[in-house]
Design a protein around this motif. Structure first.
Motif: not given
Length: 286
Positions: A98-100, A112-113, A119-120, A160-162
């Motif tokens: 998922l993270t990658m 994106k970063n 997530a990491t 960040i997703i929202i």
């Protein structure tokens, strides 16, 4: 020799690859940790009442708790601890994928970063919370610190997703995404609210030796796990509408003469696109 005969294939061999369905990723990333956590809590409540009856508040040894906190259910008491560690072993590889890959649905840049970093840290925080339990050699305060890292990264990921979905206008072009966007906002808000509740009622329970305050803390702590799972479940379900799964493919380096039949990464990607639409390609160079 029979079935034990090993038959070589012509060299160079076909490019190795495997396909990971999106349902696999959604279950192992979003739901497996929460289900395992609730299984550990439920089994303790049903089968180990003697363990709970002997558990008392840290600063109030004479006060018994009617509910088991998550930290002890998954990190101290057995066999629940072993069940949780097994679930974590299955969860982390899916989380790495998922993270990658999932952040690649956005263009390269700061957003994106940030999402990749969030997530990491969320995965690292969960791993450290599980390894360094409340009775580990580094103690309760280190365990609590790793929990804060996990919580902050989870909030970071949700936010960040929202924000990115709003920024790219994704919620404005699809009524389904629009509804899910508001659901994710509600889940993030609830996640924050119950987290604040847990951080308030735990010290109150220790200061005033209050069973009621500690019970509310446990309920808030349990809710945090479920809300986090629900948020990731919603987000990955949205991605599953566009992608069937993840194609993990080994990519050869760009060497040799193309006229001699050397397979290039572009050739492999075109082949995957033609044979397996709707897949995200995870490149593994060797």
């Amino acid at each position: 020799m029979g079935i034990f005969t090993i038959q070589p294939v012509p060299f160079p061999a076909a490019t190795p690859s495997t396909f990971l369905p999106m349902t696999w990723l959604t279950f192992f990333v979003a739901y497996l940790p929460a289900l395992s956590c609730y299984f550990c809590i439920g089994s303790t409540l049903v089968l180990q009442q003697d363990v709970i009856s002997n558990y008392s508040l840290s600063n109030c040894p004479h006060v018994k708790s009617p509910l088991p906190p998550i930290s002890y259910s998954i990190g101290v008491w057995e066999p629940q601890k072993l069940v949780w560690l097994f679930a974590l072993m299955l969860h982390l590889p899916a989380r790495i994928i998922l993270t990658m890959t999932v952040p690649q649905v956005y263009l390269p840049g700061l957003g994106k970063n940030i999402m990749t970093s969030a997530a990491t840290f969320e995965a690292l925080g969960l791993m450290c919370v599980s390894i360094f339990s409340v009775d580990s050699i580094i103690g309760f305060h280190a365990h609590a610190s790793f929990f804060v890292v996990w919580w902050a990264a989870a909030m970071w990921s949700m936010g960040i997703i929202i924000h990115l979905q709003r920024l790219i206008g994704q919620k404005d072009t699809d009524p389904y995404i629009h509804r899910m966007w508001w659901i994710k906002i509600a889940l993030m808000s609830s996640f924050f609210a119950v987290s604040v509740g847990a951080s308030v009622f735990y010290p109150l329970s220790q200061i005033h030796c209050s069973v009621t305050a500690f019970t509310i803390f446990c309920l808030c702590e349990w809710s945090v796990v479920g809300l986090n799972a629900a948020f990731w479940g919603c987000y990955l379900t949205e991605i599953a509408r566009e992608f069937e799964g993840f194609q993990v493919t080994a990519i050869k380096p760009r060497k040799g003469n193309l006229t001699e039949g050397t397979i290039t990464p572009i050739d492999v990607e075109k082949k995957i696109e033609n044979t397996l639409p709707g897949a995200v390609v995870v490149k593994v160079a060797y």
